[in-house]
Structure formats: C-alpha cells, structure tokens
Scaffold this motif. Sequence first.
Motif, PDB file in Angstrom:
ATOM      1  N   ARG A 193       0.830  -1.210   0.000  1.00 30.29           N
ATOM      2  CA  ARG A 193       0.000   0.000   0.000  1.00 30.29           C
ATOM      3  C   ARG A 193       0.864   1.259   0.000  1.00 30.29           C
ATOM      4  NH1 ARG A 193      -5.177   1.727   1.637  1.00 30.29           N
ATOM      5  NH2 ARG A 193      -5.266   3.916   0.946  1.00 30.29           N
ATOM      6  N   LEU A 194       1.917   1.279   0.808  1.00 32.52           N
ATOM      7  CA  LEU A 194       2.787   2.450   0.874  1.00 32.52           C
ATOM      8  C   LEU A 194       3.584   2.643  -0.413  1.00 32.52           C
ATOM      9  CD1 LEU A 194       4.157   2.115   4.532  1.00 32.52           C
ATOM     10  CD2 LEU A 194       2.551   3.843   3.668  1.00 32.52           C
ATOM     11  N   ARG A 195       3.944   1.555  -1.061  1.00 32.69           N
ATOM     12  CA  ARG A 195       4.782   1.652  -2.262  1.00 32.69           C
ATOM     13  C   ARG A 195       3.983   1.811  -3.547  1.00 32.69           C
ATOM     14  NH1 ARG A 195       9.777   0.304  -2.835  1.00 32.69           N
ATOM     15  NH2 ARG A 195       9.336  -0.958  -4.701  1.00 32.69           N
ATOM     16  N   HIS A 196       2.744   1.287  -3.564  1.00 30.57           N
ATOM     17  CA  HIS A 196       1.988   1.269  -4.821  1.00 30.57           C
ATOM     18  C   HIS A 196       0.597   1.897  -4.723  1.00 30.57           C
ATOM     19  CE1 HIS A 196       5.095  -1.374  -6.458  1.00 30.57           C
ATOM     20  NE2 HIS A 196       4.982  -2.105  -5.381  1.00 30.57           N
ATOM     21  N   GLY A 197       0.210   2.325  -3.538  1.00 25.61           N
ATOM     22  CA  GLY A 197      -1.106   2.942  -3.401  1.00 25.61           C
ATOM     23  C   GLY A 197      -2.212   1.912  -3.236  1.00 25.61           C
ATOM     24  N   ARG A 198      -3.401   2.271  -3.662  1.00 25.70           N
ATOM     25  CA  ARG A 198      -4.553   1.398  -3.479  1.00 25.70           C
ATOM     26  C   ARG A 198      -4.506   0.208  -4.439  1.00 25.70           C
ATOM     27  NH1 ARG A 198      -9.645   5.615  -2.705  1.00 25.70           N
ATOM     28  NH2 ARG A 198      -8.814   6.676  -0.846  1.00 25.70           N
ATOM     29  N   GLY A 199      -5.492  -0.683  -4.267  1.00 20.82           N
ATOM     30  CA  GLY A 199      -5.562  -1.861  -5.125  1.00 20.82           C
ATOM     31  C   GLY A 199      -4.580  -2.941  -4.731  1.00 20.82           C
ATOM     32  N   VAL A 200      -4.300  -3.068  -3.424  1.00 21.92           N
ATOM     33  CA  VAL A 200      -3.317  -4.047  -2.948  1.00 21.92           C
ATOM     34  C   VAL A 200      -3.745  -5.462  -3.304  1.00 21.92           C
ATOM     35  CG1 VAL A 200      -2.217  -5.036  -0.909  1.00 21.92           C
ATOM     36  CG2 VAL A 200      -2.535  -2.555  -1.078  1.00 21.92           C
ATOM     37  N   TRP A 201      -4.993  -5.790  -3.054  1.00 21.35           N
ATOM     38  CA  TRP A 201      -5.457  -7.169  -3.276  1.00 21.35           C
ATOM     39  C   TRP A 201      -5.457  -7.520  -4.756  1.00 21.35           C
ATOM     40  CZ3 TRP A 201      -4.502  -9.152   0.975  1.00 21.35           C
ATOM     41  CH2 TRP A 201      -4.839  -8.549   2.187  1.00 21.35           C
ATOM     42  N   LYS A 202      -5.736  -6.553  -5.621  1.00 20.11           N
ATOM     43  CA  LYS A 202      -5.666  -6.825  -7.058  1.00 20.11           C
ATOM     44  C   LYS A 202      -4.222  -7.076  -7.484  1.00 20.11           C
ATOM     45  CE  LYS A 202      -9.804  -4.323  -8.526  1.00 20.11           C
ATOM     46  NZ  LYS A 202     -10.336  -3.214  -9.367  1.00 20.11           N
ATOM     47  N   LEU A 203      -3.290  -6.303  -6.914  1.00 19.75           N
ATOM     48  CA  LEU A 203      -1.878  -6.520  -7.230  1.00 19.75           C
ATOM     49  C   LEU A 203      -1.428  -7.911  -6.796  1.00 19.75           C
ATOM     50  CD1 LEU A 203      -0.238  -3.102  -6.266  1.00 19.75           C
ATOM     51  CD2 LEU A 203      -0.493  -4.066  -8.555  1.00 19.75           C
ATOM     52  N   LEU A 204      -2.008  -8.407  -5.705  1.00 20.09           N
ATOM     53  CA  LEU A 204      -1.663  -9.740  -5.208  1.00 20.09           C
ATOM     54  C   LEU A 204      -2.462 -10.850  -5.896  1.00 20.09           C
ATOM     55  CD1 LEU A 204      -1.333  -9.008  -1.375  1.00 20.09           C
ATOM     56  CD2 LEU A 204       0.514  -9.470  -3.004  1.00 20.09           C
ATOM     57  N   GLY A 205      -3.251 -10.493  -6.892  1.00 19.70           N
ATOM     58  CA  GLY A 205      -3.988 -11.500  -7.658  1.00 19.70           C
ATOM     59  C   GLY A 205      -5.264 -11.979  -7.009  1.00 19.70           C
ATOM     60  N   TRP A 206      -5.804 -11.195  -6.076  1.00 15.25           N
ATOM     61  CA  TRP A 206      -7.006 -11.623  -5.382  1.00 15.25           C
ATOM     62  C   TRP A 206      -8.258 -11.171  -6.121  1.00 15.25           C
ATOM     63  CZ3 TRP A 206      -7.999 -15.064  -1.736  1.00 15.25           C
ATOM     64  CH2 TRP A 206      -6.912 -15.543  -0.979  1.00 15.25           C
ATOM     65  N   PHE A 207      -8.787 -12.054  -6.939  1.00 16.32           N
ATOM     66  CA  PHE A 207     -10.077 -11.859  -7.589  1.00 16.32           C
ATOM     67  C   PHE A 207     -10.681 -13.227  -7.847  1.00 16.32           C
ATOM     68  CE2 PHE A 207      -7.041 -12.373 -10.977  1.00 16.32           C
ATOM     69  CZ  PHE A 207      -7.700 -13.148 -11.907  1.00 16.32           C
ATOM     70  N   TRP A 208     -11.958 -13.260  -8.150  1.00 16.82           N
ATOM     71  CA  TRP A 208     -12.670 -14.523  -8.292  1.00 16.82           C
ATOM     72  C   TRP A 208     -12.303 -15.202  -9.602  1.00 16.82           C
ATOM     73  CZ3 TRP A 208     -14.560 -16.802  -4.333  1.00 16.82           C
ATOM     74  CH2 TRP A 208     -15.451 -17.864  -4.472  1.00 16.82           C
ATOM     75  N   PRO A 209     -11.760 -16.423  -9.568  1.00 20.60           N
ATOM     76  CA  PRO A 209     -11.386 -17.122 -10.800  1.00 20.60           C
ATOM     77  C   PRO A 209     -12.610 -17.729 -11.487  1.00 20.60           C
ATOM     78  CG  PRO A 209     -10.918 -18.503  -8.924  1.00 20.60           C
ATOM     79  CD  PRO A 209     -11.425 -17.201  -8.361  1.00 20.60           C
TER      80      PRO A 209
END
Length: 257
Positions: free
Chosen positions: A110-126
């Motif tokens: 969050r500090l390095r890239h801002g919002r959307g942490v879970w999307k950056l970590l690949g967290w979405f419904w497959p």
Amino acid sequence: MKANTKKLMDCSSRVVTLAAETDGTRGSEQAKGVLEKRCRPRPPSTLERSAALSYADIGFFFVFVFFLAMMFRIGVHLHALSQTRLDNPTLSFQITISLSLIGSLYAIIRLRHGRGVWKLLGWFWPSRIHLVAALVSGIGLGIGVDIIAHVTISTTHVIHFWNLILLDAWLGPFIEESLFRGCLLPVVSRTTGPTIGIAATAVLFATLHLISTLVQWLCFATTGIAFGWIRVKSGSTAASTLMHAAYNATLFFCQAL
C-alpha cells in the motif's frame, strides 16, 4: 502499454503502404488482412495484474520477518517471553503472528503502490473451471501425500478443530499464497518465465517450512509447484489458496482416520 500502441501504429502504417503499392482492390484487402493478423497483439499474461510488484516489496517483507524474529529472541533473552511458548505457541499467539505478517505485506504494498493491494496480489474470483480444478486437485494432493506419509513416516498428528479451521484452512493458506504465489511468483516469472518462476517459488516454499526429511521437503516442493500452476493458469491467488486449503484439510482428516 506505450510499446504496444507504437507497435500497432507501425503496423497500421505498413498496412496502408502495402495496400497502396498493391494493384487492385482485392490484392490490397488480402495484404491488409495478412499484416493485421501478424500485427495482432498477444493476449495479456495471467500475471499481468501483479506487474507493478518488485523484488523490493519482497525484500521489505523479509526485513520485517527478520525484525520480528529478532524481537522474539530479545524477548527470550530478557525473560519477557519463554522459549517453551515459542516452541508450542497457543492458537491466539499464532493468529496474532499471522495477522501481523499479512498486515505487514499489505502495508508495504500500500505504501509503495497505493490502493488496489489485493488486485496486485492476484485476489479476484477465478473462473468456475479453475475453482473446480483447485478443489479437486487439492483433495487429490492431500490423499497422495497422506499415502506417502504412511509408507515413509510413521507419525500421528493430533488435530485441534480450531487450529484446523483458523490456521490450516484459512489464515495459513491465505498468508502463504498471498506471499509466494501472489507476490513472489509474478516477480520471479517476469525475470525467468512462468515455468522457472513456479519451480523457484516452490523450492523456497518448501525450504522455509520446518521439515526433518527429504521426503517431506519433496512433498512441500511438489505441492508448491501445484499451487503455482493453478495460480498461473487461473491468474488468481484465490484459486491457489483454495487448493492449498483443500490440501491441508484433506491431509489432516486423512491422518485422523
């Protein structure tokens, strides 16, 4: 994105030029179709959402882990903590440590890239097919490893229900998959390609676990490869987490029989 746009503009120029140099409307249309087919951009990688992550994010996380370990050692040295409690931690203590680890990973990104942490970590419904594949493969892995354990290792495990539910089937897979398959795998794959990336993260995944035999290490490495495979195929850390949770639950239930 800029590179793809420039490539498409260059391709469009080539199409127009070739079409102008070709005699007849039919020839121009054929040439245009051939070049447009060749210039069609490749589909995005399933790890594209994590493209912003870097080795620095991983490094900062392990610095936090090292700092946490040092604090424990200092606590034991000052008699603020007992070594027995660290060797046999309570459920609440394990949950606290688990939440601090995932919280630190979240804070770093969050500090390095801002919002959307879970999307950056690949967290979405497959997709549904990947959900089914993750669940079935996780159960199959658990049964297979249990058979190997019975043949090679004569040990029994006492299962505590809340440990199984909160740690082995929820927090454990959630944290480990967010780190290894959500953060580390996309970064390594960007350097080496997905195949080597899956293998490298699986080796690290197995090495960082407390194991006593080569067979146990190979089991961890094999499951790590399976978790990485479903992560790449589905593009979703949720799929690898489901496989991980299903594997843990199946393994413990098989060992309880």
